[in-house]
Design an enzyme around this catalytic site. Structure first.
Site, PDB file in Angstrom:
ATOM      1  CG  ASP A   1      -2.115  -0.792   1.138  1.00  0.00           C
ATOM      2  OD1 ASP A   1      -2.314  -1.620   0.287  1.00  0.00           O
ATOM      3  OD2 ASP A   1      -2.855  -0.946   1.977  1.00  0.00           O
TER       4      ASP A   1
ATOM      5  CB  VAL B   1       2.354   5.176   3.531  1.00  0.00           C
ATOM      6  CG1 VAL B   1       2.209   6.110   4.778  1.00  0.00           C
ATOM      7  CG2 VAL B   1       1.872   3.857   3.844  1.00  0.00           C
TER       8      VAL B   1
ATOM      9  CG  ASP C   1      19.297   0.949   5.087  1.00  0.00           C
ATOM     10  OD1 ASP C   1      19.706   1.927   5.607  1.00  0.00           O
ATOM     11  OD2 ASP C   1      18.625   1.069   3.815  1.00  0.00           O
TER      12      ASP C   1
ATOM     13  CG  ASN D   1      15.590   3.522   4.353  1.00  0.00           C
ATOM     14  OD1 ASN D   1      15.329   3.836   3.156  1.00  0.00           O
ATOM     15  ND2 ASN D   1      16.637   2.976   4.868  1.00  0.00           N
TER      16      ASN D   1
ATOM     17  CG  ASP E   1      15.060   0.518   2.319  1.00  0.00           C
ATOM     18  OD1 ASP E   1      15.530  -0.621   2.012  1.00  0.00           O
ATOM     19  OD2 ASP E   1      16.029   1.464   1.867  1.00  0.00           O
TER      20      ASP E   1
ATOM     21  CD  GLU F   1      17.576  -3.153   0.099  1.00  0.00           C
ATOM     22  OE1 GLU F   1      16.612  -3.426  -0.712  1.00  0.00           O
ATOM     23  OE2 GLU F   1      18.283  -2.015   0.067  1.00  0.00           O
TER      24      GLU F   1
HETATM   25  N1  LIG Z   1       4.808   2.311   1.013  1.00  0.00           N
HETATM   26  C1  LIG Z   1       5.303   3.197   0.461  1.00  0.00           C
HETATM   27  N2  LIG Z   1       4.576   4.545   0.157  1.00  0.00           N
HETATM   28  C2  LIG Z   1       4.608   5.583  -0.210  1.00  0.00           C
HETATM   29  N3  LIG Z   1       6.121   5.766  -0.817  1.00  0.00           N
HETATM   30  C3  LIG Z   1       6.994   4.747  -0.702  1.00  0.00           C
HETATM   31  C4  LIG Z   1       6.411   3.492  -0.161  1.00  0.00           C
HETATM   32  N4  LIG Z   1       7.539   2.741  -0.348  1.00  0.00           N
HETATM   33  C5  LIG Z   1       8.751   3.415  -0.985  1.00  0.00           C
HETATM   34  N5  LIG Z   1       8.207   4.657  -1.062  1.00  0.00           N
HETATM   35  C6  LIG Z   1       9.061   5.792  -1.668  1.00  0.00           C
HETATM   36  O1  LIG Z   1      10.031   5.198  -2.394  1.00  0.00           O
HETATM   37  C7  LIG Z   1      11.207   5.571  -1.802  1.00  0.00           C
HETATM   38  C8  LIG Z   1      12.229   4.548  -1.669  1.00  0.00           C
HETATM   39  O2  LIG Z   1      11.877   3.600  -0.967  1.00  0.00           O
HETATM   40  P1  LIG Z   1      12.883   2.471  -0.075  1.00  0.00           P
HETATM   41  O3  LIG Z   1      13.574   3.323   0.829  1.00  0.00           O
HETATM   42  O4  LIG Z   1      12.155   1.414   0.553  1.00  0.00           O
HETATM   43  O5  LIG Z   1      13.913   1.966  -1.143  1.00  0.00           O
HETATM   44  P2  LIG Z   1      15.462   2.421  -1.689  1.00  0.00           P
HETATM   45  O6  LIG Z   1      15.517   3.696  -0.839  1.00  0.00           O
HETATM   46  O7  LIG Z   1      15.422   2.050  -3.018  1.00  0.00           O
HETATM   47  O8  LIG Z   1      16.223   1.275  -0.980  1.00  0.00           O
HETATM   48  P3  LIG Z   1      17.638   1.544  -0.481  1.00  0.00           P
HETATM   49  O9  LIG Z   1      17.429   2.649   0.928  1.00  0.00           O
HETATM   50  O10 LIG Z   1      18.250   0.273   0.141  1.00  0.00           O
HETATM   51  O11 LIG Z   1      18.513   2.218  -1.339  1.00  0.00           O
HETATM   52  C9  LIG Z   1      10.938   6.188  -0.589  1.00  0.00           C
HETATM   53  O12 LIG Z   1      11.919   7.098   0.053  1.00  0.00           O
HETATM   54  C10 LIG Z   1       9.684   6.654  -0.809  1.00  0.00           C
HETATM   55  O13 LIG Z   1       9.449   8.151  -1.142  1.00  0.00           O
HETATM   56 MG   LIG Z   2      15.705   3.658   1.290  1.00  0.00          MG
END
Ligand SMILES: Nc1ncnc2c1ncn2[C@@H]1O[C@H](COP(=O)(O)OP(=O)(O)OP(=O)(O)O)[C@@H](O)[C@H]1O
Ligand SMILES: [Mg+2]
Length: 364
Positions: free
Chosen positions: A122, A124, A234, A239, A252, A254
């Protein structure tokens, strides 16, 4: 920074076909991609999408996020992405705590739909403190907020971490997150996994004497007598989705695992120290009073009744892990032609002065 070579043109159609296979017959889903890749983060790919479908005779709408494992040719940060483990960890953490973990919906483990596994969760509504440029450089909602609001964000984030750490029987419920790492304690298994991660990074970027010094010292000095909790991994404010300076989405997963409480607390503090080091090297004022170790420790103690041990070992561990992240993101920038291949990979480590200081202080 470029992250991916995936072609976005066919993605909505493929996602809609796949969603039809997940939903009851007659759902006739449609998918619209809002934008390509979300701004924060350097590791997974994040697709923002809207879907419609028919349920009980009515047309429904949903706002989702797809977390997609990176493709091998895109120089992933980690050797493997364990999307199913992330999906399961998020689902269990949401169920067994009050912490706002986004609801996970559907998992696609085969890679047949988008080329690599992914899941939908979902979406958010909230704001993430920026990583690029780092929030402590100024000119963003967190930097510009008042000291009280910044402190509310800090304390509520510590509370979210405490909430995750409060989940009972973490070692058995979340033990699957340790994978096949070997060692006679969670911390030793995590350390062994990190050495494997470094070995994976070396062929693409060359060795780092600093990382090797760090790992050798850490292996010889593993803290003992710690308890085992669910570690988010993380665990940093970059995050978290916030509204009104409180977490509404903990993202995040992982690096999620089981291990000492100190792991998440040190990571929370250290991520800010990395950004402060970068701001300092640019002669920016930064946010020196934010996320200080002693404040984080005392908030955590007030909330949980647990006085955590010294974070020194863990912060050197964090410096090593951040160094490996910089090795991977540097190798990716070279692959995508964004930078020249450096002679010495340590020049890509933006926290190098801090890393050197921690190595010296430890006597590593
Ligand atoms: N469930 C969610 N609802 C709204 N926005 C989200 C959601 N999941 C991720 N995002 C958006 O995507 C961005 C990146 O998500 P996330 O931090 O999970 O992955 P990542 O940053 O690619 O992984 P890493 O930090 O390991 O490099 C978040 O900063 C946010 O803006
Ligand atoms: Mg991230």
């Amino acid at each position: 920074m470029q992250r991916s070579s995936r072609d976005a043109a066919n993605v909505p159609k493929r996602l809609a076909e796949w969603l039809a296979s997940q939903l009851p017959d007659g759902a006739e889903p449609t998918v619209t991609l809002q934008s390509g890749i979300a701004a924060n983060g350097m590791s997974s790919e994040t697709l923002i999408l809207d879907a419609t479908w028919t349920e009980k005779g009515e047309r429904r709408e949903g706002e989702f996020v797809a977390r997609v494992a990176p493709a091998a040719q895109d120089v992933p940060v980690f050797p493997s992405y364990r999307l199913q483990d992330q999906f399961d960890a998020m689902s269990l953490a949401a169920e067994q705590s009050e912490v706002p973990v986004p609801r996970v919906r559907w998992m696609e483990p085969s890679g047949d739909v988008l080329g690599t596994p992914f899941f939908l969760m979902d979406r958010v509504d909230g704001a993430v403190p920026p990583d690029v440029l780092p929030y402590n450089f100024g000119d963003n909602w967190l930097y510009d907020a008042g000291v009280e609001q910044q402190r509310r964000l800090q304390d509520s984030t510590v509370a979210a971490i405490a909430g995750l750490h409060g989940i009972a029987d973490a070692a058995s419920t979340f033990g699957f997150l340790e994978g096949d790492a070997t060692g006679d304690s969670p911390m030793r298994r995590n350390l062994a996994w990190t050495r494997g991660w470094y070995d994976y990074a070396v062929p693409d970027s060359g060795p780092s004497p600093m990382v090797e010094r760090g790992l050798t010292w850490l292996e010889a000095n593993v803290p003992s007598g710690t308890d085992t909790v669910l570690c988010w991994g993380d665990a940093r404010i970059g995050n978290v989705l916030y509204r009104e300076f409180e977490p509404v989405g903990v993202l995040d997963w992982e690096m999620a695992t089981v291990g000492p409480r100190e792991m998440d607390l040190a990571w929370l503090v250290f991520a800010h120290r990395v950004f402060e080091t970068i701001a300092g090297s640019l002669e920016l004022p930064g946010m020196p009073d934010f996320l200080r170790e002693e404040d984080v420790r005392s908030t955590y103690a007030e909330l949980t009744g647990v006085e955590v041990g010294d974070l020194g070992w863990y912060q050197l561990y964090d410096a090593v892990q951040w160094a490996i992240v910089f090795m991977r993101t540097g190798a990716r920038q070279v692959r995508f032609g964004e930078i020249e291949e450096p002679d010495d990979v340590e020049t890509l480590m933006h926290h190098k002065p801090l890393f050197e200081r921690l190595l010296d202080e430890a006597g590593a």
